[in-house]
Design a protein around this motif. Sequence first.
Motif, PDB file in Angstrom:
ATOM      1  N   GLU A   1      -1.149  -3.366   3.391  1.00  0.00           N
ATOM      2  CA  GLU A   1      -1.407  -4.324   2.308  1.00  0.00           C
ATOM      3  C   GLU A   1      -2.835  -4.879   2.394  1.00  0.00           C
ATOM      4  OE1 GLU A   1       1.719  -7.239   2.595  1.00  0.00           O
ATOM      5  OE2 GLU A   1       3.176  -5.929   1.595  1.00  0.00           O
ATOM      6  N   LYS A   2      -3.309  -5.123   3.605  1.00  0.00           N
ATOM      7  CA  LYS A   2      -4.642  -5.702   3.761  1.00  0.00           C
ATOM      8  C   LYS A   2      -5.760  -4.695   3.468  1.00  0.00           C
ATOM      9  CE  LYS A   2      -7.709  -8.233   6.762  1.00  0.00           C
ATOM     10  NZ  LYS A   2      -7.826  -9.169   7.846  1.00  0.00           N
ATOM     11  N   PHE A   3      -5.613  -3.470   3.967  1.00  0.00           N
ATOM     12  CA  PHE A   3      -6.713  -2.512   3.877  1.00  0.00           C
ATOM     13  C   PHE A   3      -6.533  -1.459   2.775  1.00  0.00           C
ATOM     14  CE2 PHE A   3      -6.842  -4.126   8.231  1.00  0.00           C
ATOM     15  CZ  PHE A   3      -8.142  -4.611   8.255  1.00  0.00           C
ATOM     16  N   GLY A   4      -5.295  -1.234   2.333  1.00  0.00           N
ATOM     17  CA  GLY A   4      -5.044  -0.301   1.234  1.00  0.00           C
ATOM     18  C   GLY A   4      -5.777   1.011   1.384  1.00  0.00           C
ATOM     19  N   LYS A   5      -6.481   1.390   0.341  1.00  0.00           N
ATOM     20  CA  LYS A   5      -7.200   2.669   0.323  1.00  0.00           C
ATOM     21  C   LYS A   5      -8.638   2.548   0.809  1.00  0.00           C
ATOM     22  CE  LYS A   5      -4.554   4.950  -3.265  1.00  0.00           C
ATOM     23  NZ  LYS A   5      -4.621   5.659  -4.542  1.00  0.00           N
ATOM     24  N   SER A   6      -8.978   1.435   1.429  1.00  0.00           N
ATOM     25  CA  SER A   6     -10.356   1.238   1.882  1.00  0.00           C
ATOM     26  C   SER A   6     -10.640   1.921   3.219  1.00  0.00           C
ATOM     27  CB  SER A   6     -10.666  -0.253   2.004  1.00  0.00           C
ATOM     28  OG  SER A   6      -9.936  -0.819   3.087  1.00  0.00           O
ATOM     29  N   THR A   7      -9.636   2.516   3.831  1.00  0.00           N
ATOM     30  CA  THR A   7      -9.817   3.136   5.140  1.00  0.00           C
ATOM     31  C   THR A   7      -8.900   4.332   5.285  1.00  0.00           C
ATOM     32  OG1 THR A   7      -9.993   2.648   7.504  1.00  0.00           O
ATOM     33  CG2 THR A   7      -8.095   1.738   6.359  1.00  0.00           C
ATOM     34  N   ARG A   8      -9.127   5.096   6.354  1.00  0.00           N
ATOM     35  CA  ARG A   8      -8.214   6.183   6.718  1.00  0.00           C
ATOM     36  C   ARG A   8      -7.347   5.696   7.861  1.00  0.00           C
ATOM     37  NH1 ARG A   8      -9.743  12.346   7.168  1.00  0.00           N
ATOM     38  NH2 ARG A   8      -7.507  12.405   7.194  1.00  0.00           N
ATOM     39  N   TYR A   9      -6.117   6.142   7.874  1.00  0.00           N
ATOM     40  CA  TYR A   9      -5.156   5.735   8.900  1.00  0.00           C
ATOM     41  C   TYR A   9      -4.803   6.938   9.762  1.00  0.00           C
ATOM     42  CZ  TYR A   9      -4.690   1.879   5.644  1.00  0.00           C
ATOM     43  OH  TYR A   9      -4.956   0.819   4.811  1.00  0.00           O
TER      44      TYR A   9
ATOM     45  N   VAL B   1      10.649   8.812  10.520  1.00  0.00           N
ATOM     46  CA  VAL B   1       9.802   9.620   9.642  1.00  0.00           C
ATOM     47  C   VAL B   1       9.993   9.240   8.173  1.00  0.00           C
ATOM     48  CG1 VAL B   1       9.229  11.959   8.878  1.00  0.00           C
ATOM     49  CG2 VAL B   1       9.753  11.526  11.297  1.00  0.00           C
ATOM     50  N   GLU B   2      11.220   9.233   7.716  1.00  0.00           N
ATOM     51  CA  GLU B   2      11.459   8.962   6.291  1.00  0.00           C
ATOM     52  C   GLU B   2      11.018   7.564   5.862  1.00  0.00           C
ATOM     53  OE1 GLU B   2      14.920   9.544   2.912  1.00  0.00           O
ATOM     54  OE2 GLU B   2      15.111  10.536   4.856  1.00  0.00           O
ATOM     55  N   PRO B   3      11.338   6.505   6.606  1.00  0.00           N
ATOM     56  CA  PRO B   3      10.837   5.179   6.204  1.00  0.00           C
ATOM     57  C   PRO B   3       9.305   5.105   6.179  1.00  0.00           C
ATOM     58  CG  PRO B   3      12.588   4.939   7.824  1.00  0.00           C
ATOM     59  CD  PRO B   3      12.261   6.401   7.732  1.00  0.00           C
ATOM     60  N   LEU B   4       8.647   5.787   7.116  1.00  0.00           N
ATOM     61  CA  LEU B   4       7.191   5.794   7.120  1.00  0.00           C
ATOM     62  C   LEU B   4       6.654   6.472   5.863  1.00  0.00           C
ATOM     63  CD1 LEU B   4       4.376   5.380   8.323  1.00  0.00           C
ATOM     64  CD2 LEU B   4       4.697   7.543   9.546  1.00  0.00           C
ATOM     65  N   ILE B   5       7.194   7.615   5.532  1.00  0.00           N
ATOM     66  CA  ILE B   5       6.727   8.338   4.341  1.00  0.00           C
ATOM     67  C   ILE B   5       6.988   7.505   3.094  1.00  0.00           C
ATOM     68  CG2 ILE B   5       7.012  10.415   2.934  1.00  0.00           C
ATOM     69  CD1 ILE B   5       5.589  10.843   5.698  1.00  0.00           C
ATOM     70  N   GLN B   6       8.126   6.850   3.013  1.00  0.00           N
ATOM     71  CA  GLN B   6       8.425   5.980   1.860  1.00  0.00           C
ATOM     72  C   GLN B   6       7.410   4.848   1.759  1.00  0.00           C
ATOM     73  OE1 GLN B   6      12.512   4.907   2.621  1.00  0.00           O
ATOM     74  NE2 GLN B   6      13.314   6.761   1.669  1.00  0.00           N
TER      75      GLN B   6
ATOM     76  N   LEU C   1       4.307   4.893   2.904  1.00  0.00           N
ATOM     77  CA  LEU C   1       3.037   5.475   2.471  1.00  0.00           C
ATOM     78  C   LEU C   1       3.050   5.777   0.973  1.00  0.00           C
ATOM     79  CD1 LEU C   1       2.345   7.892   5.473  1.00  0.00           C
ATOM     80  CD2 LEU C   1       1.301   5.647   5.027  1.00  0.00           C
ATOM     81  N   GLU C   2       4.168   6.313   0.483  1.00  0.00           N
ATOM     82  CA  GLU C   2       4.291   6.596  -0.958  1.00  0.00           C
ATOM     83  C   GLU C   2       4.198   5.313  -1.775  1.00  0.00           C
ATOM     84  OE1 GLU C   2       8.042   8.660  -1.105  1.00  0.00           O
ATOM     85  OE2 GLU C   2       7.099  10.628  -0.760  1.00  0.00           O
ATOM     86  N   LYS C   3       4.873   4.286  -1.310  1.00  0.00           N
ATOM     87  CA  LYS C   3       4.866   2.994  -2.010  1.00  0.00           C
ATOM     88  C   LYS C   3       3.440   2.452  -2.149  1.00  0.00           C
ATOM     89  CE  LYS C   3       6.487  -1.751  -1.554  1.00  0.00           C
ATOM     90  NZ  LYS C   3       7.098  -2.728  -0.685  1.00  0.00           N
ATOM     91  N   ASN C   4       2.612   2.717  -1.147  1.00  0.00           N
ATOM     92  CA  ASN C   4       1.225   2.245  -1.146  1.00  0.00           C
ATOM     93  C   ASN C   4       0.249   3.306  -1.652  1.00  0.00           C
ATOM     94  OD1 ASN C   4       1.046  -0.588   0.270  1.00  0.00           O
ATOM     95  ND2 ASN C   4       2.655   0.567   1.306  1.00  0.00           N
ATOM     96  N   ASP C   5       0.782   4.394  -2.208  1.00  0.00           N
ATOM     97  CA  ASP C   5      -0.019   5.489  -2.755  1.00  0.00           C
ATOM     98  C   ASP C   5      -1.000   6.036  -1.717  1.00  0.00           C
ATOM     99  OD1 ASP C   5      -0.634   7.299  -4.787  1.00  0.00           O
ATOM    100  OD2 ASP C   5      -2.255   6.041  -5.566  1.00  0.00           O
ATOM    101  N   LEU C   6      -0.508   6.192  -0.488  1.00  0.00           N
ATOM    102  CA  LEU C   6      -1.338   6.678   0.615  1.00  0.00           C
ATOM    103  C   LEU C   6      -0.807   7.983   1.201  1.00  0.00           C
ATOM    104  CD1 LEU C   6      -1.802   3.263   2.438  1.00  0.00           C
ATOM    105  CD2 LEU C   6      -3.572   4.514   1.178  1.00  0.00           C
ATOM    106  N   ASP C   7       0.024   8.679   0.458  1.00  0.00           N
ATOM    107  CA  ASP C   7       0.699   9.861   0.995  1.00  0.00           C
ATOM    108  C   ASP C   7      -0.093  11.147   0.780  1.00  0.00           C
ATOM    109  OD1 ASP C   7       1.283   9.435  -1.723  1.00  0.00           O
ATOM    110  OD2 ASP C   7       3.095  10.641  -1.617  1.00  0.00           O
TER     111      ASP C   7
ATOM    112  N   VAL D   1       3.158  -2.627   7.512  1.00  0.00           N
ATOM    113  CA  VAL D   1       3.168  -3.118   6.130  1.00  0.00           C
ATOM    114  C   VAL D   1       1.993  -4.061   5.908  1.00  0.00           C
ATOM    115  CG1 VAL D   1       4.440  -4.541   4.466  1.00  0.00           C
ATOM    116  CG2 VAL D   1       5.659  -2.825   5.819  1.00  0.00           C
ATOM    117  N   GLU D   2       1.775  -4.989   6.835  1.00  0.00           N
ATOM    118  CA  GLU D   2       0.657  -5.941   6.706  1.00  0.00           C
ATOM    119  C   GLU D   2      -0.692  -5.227   6.728  1.00  0.00           C
ATOM    120  OE1 GLU D   2       2.764  -9.811   8.828  1.00  0.00           O
ATOM    121  OE2 GLU D   2       1.703  -8.357  10.070  1.00  0.00           O
ATOM    122  N   ILE D   3      -0.824  -4.231   7.585  1.00  0.00           N
ATOM    123  CA  ILE D   3      -2.083  -3.487   7.672  1.00  0.00           C
ATOM    124  C   ILE D   3      -2.346  -2.742   6.372  1.00  0.00           C
ATOM    125  CG2 ILE D   3      -3.208  -1.525   8.810  1.00  0.00           C
ATOM    126  CD1 ILE D   3      -1.781  -2.501  11.407  1.00  0.00           C
TER     127      ILE D   3
END
Length: 167
Positions: A42-50, A64-69, A71-77, A38-40
Amino acid sequence: VNRTTNGTGKVEDFTLAELEKLTLVSTQKEQEKIPTLVEILEKFGKSTRYYIELRESTKGLDMVEPLIQLLEKNDLDDENFVLLQSFSSESLIRARQLAPNLSLTWLMKAGDFDLNSAVKSDFATIGIESREVTDNVVRQIHQAGKQVHVYFINKKSEKAEQKRLLN
C-alpha cells in the motif's frame, strides 16, 4: 525473529498480533514495528520492485495463493514489479500456474547445488550460495539462457566473497 527484532524465536511460532508488538533492531533511535506485506504494498505500490521469498513452511503451499491474490489486488502480478524466489520448486510451480507473468528464481540450497539440475530446470533464474559460484557455473547457466542470482549465508566471509565474485 532473533536477528532482526527485540524478540526471540521462529517467525512461524508467532501470531501476526504478537509480531506486530515486536520492535525492529536498528541503528536509528526511532523504534520501528514490523510492517506487513499489505502495508508495504500500500505504501510503495508500483514505485518499486519487490523481491519476495516464498519460505518453506509447515503449511506447505498454503501461502502461495494468498500472496498471488494480494499481488493481483495491487496490480503487481507481473515481472515488472515482482520477482518471487524460493527453495521450493513446488511453490514456484504453483505461483507460475496462478501468475504466469511473474519472474521466478529457484534458490538452490547451499551444499546441494547441482549444475545439471540448474541448467535443465524450467526456471529463468537460479539462486546460488556464493561459495558454489564459479566461472564455469555462471557460464553454463548463462549458456542455458538463465540468469544467476547469488546469495550469502556467512556474514563473516560475505565481503570477501563479494570481492571474489566481482573479480
